[in-house]
Design an enzyme around this catalytic site. Structure first.
Site, short mmCIF file in Angstrom:
data_model
loop_
_atom_site.label_atom_id
_atom_site.label_comp_id
_atom_site.label_asym_id
_atom_site.label_seq_id
_atom_site.Cartn_x
_atom_site.Cartn_y
_atom_site.Cartn_z
N HIS A 107 0.86 -1.19 0.14
CA HIS A 107 -0.11 -0.07 -0.03
C HIS A 107 0.90 1.40 -0.17
O HIS A 107 0.27 2.27 0.46
CB HIS A 107 -0.80 0.26 1.07
CG HIS A 107 -1.74 -1.04 1.33
ND1 HIS A 107 -2.93 -1.50 1.04
CD2 HIS A 107 -1.40 -2.32 2.31
CE1 HIS A 107 -3.14 -2.85 1.38
NE2 HIS A 107 -2.41 -3.20 2.12
N SER A 115 15.70 21.81 -14.77
CA SER A 115 14.31 22.67 -15.14
C SER A 115 14.97 23.82 -15.54
O SER A 115 16.08 24.36 -15.23
CB SER A 115 13.70 22.65 -13.92
OG SER A 115 13.11 24.15 -13.84
N LYS A 169 16.74 21.63 -9.71
CA LYS A 169 16.02 20.61 -10.22
C LYS A 169 16.91 19.52 -10.77
O LYS A 169 17.88 19.84 -11.78
CB LYS A 169 14.80 20.67 -11.08
CG LYS A 169 13.72 21.32 -10.17
CD LYS A 169 13.11 20.54 -9.26
CE LYS A 169 12.19 19.44 -9.91
NZ LYS A 169 10.86 20.26 -10.45
N GLU A 226 10.24 8.89 -16.53
CA GLU A 226 8.91 9.22 -16.80
C GLU A 226 8.57 8.86 -18.14
O GLU A 226 7.29 8.41 -18.45
CB GLU A 226 8.87 10.72 -16.69
CG GLU A 226 9.01 11.06 -15.11
CD GLU A 226 9.01 12.76 -15.19
OE1 GLU A 226 8.35 13.53 -15.28
OE2 GLU A 226 10.44 13.10 -14.85
#
Ligand code: ARG
Length: 463
Positions: A157, A278, A284, A291
């Protein structure tokens, strides 16, 4: 002007829109090598069975070799007016060798031709992908061996459940990819029958030798029913299905990498090779490759869906709808190959942070099950009772915001007076993972054994 290949009963050429919707050369030119191999085998068989003359066959085969050379040298001019790869090749053959080229299409049709070409293409692709997946497994197992004893939290979970090792986690994907390779191998075994010679749909009256064509193209046997052979696209659907399942696995792993790379987790770090910055936030370091692996899965499953929907309403045998089998399949195959390469690269690149992992592994009372097991083993308590007692101990620790190992023996005895000093030996995360020695469990020695077993089975790269 009507089509030079089939225009006998046509007075006019096609409307521009007709040509645009009908032509497949923009994507099926990819099948050129398989198309030429299929035609060479067919020509040899036709000569062997006396359907065409030996000299014509020789000229056809030499012409086809020349076309292969032209295509690979980038000299071949593909024409949309010739619709597809089959007619582009045959038309060029006629330019090269003259009227004998017209004998090649004896006892075949584009229907069995395209079915053969695409089977050959999918078979080649499966072989390529299998090697790439083996390489991914190798990378995973090597890293698992390096990090067999690195403790991290195992989740259910996405809540901290029990400590596991990073190596064990990586080995889970070796198993998944192993099943994926099995599915590709199954698909390959089933697809390896040769449709060529089924002709348009009913077979042919020429005395051809389909077993010979099959053998020349390294198929196991010819397909047994001509209607089925020209209208079957199971081999693509099945391969896309195996690809979708494998992509789903990569996507789950990609999702984990995204989570692990996030600052609150900080379990792993990817180098500059697999991250991007970024344009506005200088701090970043984004896991874009992971992704994109996750996202590619969408288009791969989309291709499977699209082809199932194309096929589901088609009566036997061939319908032009089936030309739509290729574009999205190619796209999905390309996307998957790229995703596997990116994943393999990330597995080799990622650096775990054992301290951060261990810290997290100890949080969330992850050794509560070890405590309950100790109560069963050490005190002979029934597991249900042990579960209950452990729950009370966890509540006590939570009330004072301490991990389990910080509770004193006296405090533990306050919950159950039979508890002894010895319980502390099972409360640490290292002890916890070491104790999980059951077959398939997370104990570092198990992980090492499994990783070595796989590496031995996989053999060296390119081996
Ligand atoms: N380009 C076609 C395809 O990909 C080849 C088969 C054409 N057959 C036909 N009867 N028009 O499906």
């Amino acid at each position: 002007m009507s089509n030079s290949m089939w225009g006998g009963r046509f007075a006019e050429g096609p409307d521009a829109v007709m040509e645009e919707i009908n032509a497949s050369i923009d994507f099926d030119s990819r099948l050129y090598a398989q198309d030429i191999a299929g035609s060479k085998a067919h020509a040899r068989m036709l000569a062997e069975t006396g359907v065409i003359g030996a000299e014509d066959a020789e000229n056809i085969i030499a012409g086809l070799d020349e076309i292969l050379r032209e295509i690979e040298a980038g000299q071949f001019v593909f024409k949309r007016s010739l619709e597809d790869i089959h007619m582009n090749v045959e038309a060029r053959l006629a330019e090269l060798i003259g009227p004998a080229a017209g004998r090649l299409h004896t006892a075949r049709s584009r229907n069995d031709q395209v079915a053969t070409d695409f089977r050959l293409y999918v078979r080649d692709w499966i072989d390529h992908v299998d090697a790439a997946l083996a390489d991914l497994q190798r990378a995973l197992a090597e890293r698992a061996l390096d990090h067999a004893a690195v403790v991290m939290p195992g989740f259910t979970h996405l809540q901290t459940a029990q400590p596991v090792t990073f190596g064990h986690h990586l080995m889970a994907y070796v198993e998944m990819v192993g099943r994926d390779r099995g599915r590709f191998a199954d698909a390959r075994r089933r697809l390896n029958e040769c449709p060529l010679g089924s002709a348009a749909l009913a077979g042919t009256s020429f005395p051809i030798d389909r077993a010979m064509t099959a053998r020349l193209l390294a198929f196991d046997r010819p397909t047994a029913n001509s209607l089925d052979a020209v209208s079957d696209r199971d081999f693509v659907i099945e391969t896309l299905s195996a690809t979708s399942i494998a992509a789903m696995h990569l996507s789950r792993f990609a999702e984990e990498i995204v989570v692990w790379c996030s600052a609150p987790f900080g379990f792993v770090r990817l180098s500059d090779k697999f991250t991007t910055g970024s344009s506005i936030m200088p701090q970043k370091r984004n896991p874009d490759a992971a992704e994109l692996v996750r996202a590619k899965t969408g288009r791969i499953v989309g291709a499977l869906n699209a082809l199932l929907i194309v096929m589901k309403g088609l009566p036997l045998a061939y319908s032009k709808d089936m030309q739509e089998d290729k574009e999205q399949a190619f796209d999905a195959f390309d996307a998957f190959v790229l995703a596997v390469a990116a994943m393999t690269g990330m597995v080799r690149d990622l650096e775990p942070d054992p301290k951060a992992m261990k810290r997290a592994a100890g949080g969330g009372y992850s050794t509560a099950t070890d405590l309950a097991d100790w109560l069963v083993r050490g005190l002979g308590m029934p597991f249900r009772e042990a579960h209950h007692v452990t729950g009370r101990i966890v509540a006590l620790a939570a009330a004072t915001n301490r991990p389990l190992e910080r509770l004193s023996t006296e405090e533990l005895q306050g919950v159950d007076q039979r508890i002894t000093e010895e319980v502390h030996s099972v409360l640490g995360v290292d002890r916890s993972v070491k104790s999980r020695t059951s077959y398939g469990g997370t104990a570092p020695n198990n992980v090492r054994r499994q990783a070595r077993r796989w590496l031995k089975q996989l053999g060296p790269a390119n081996g």
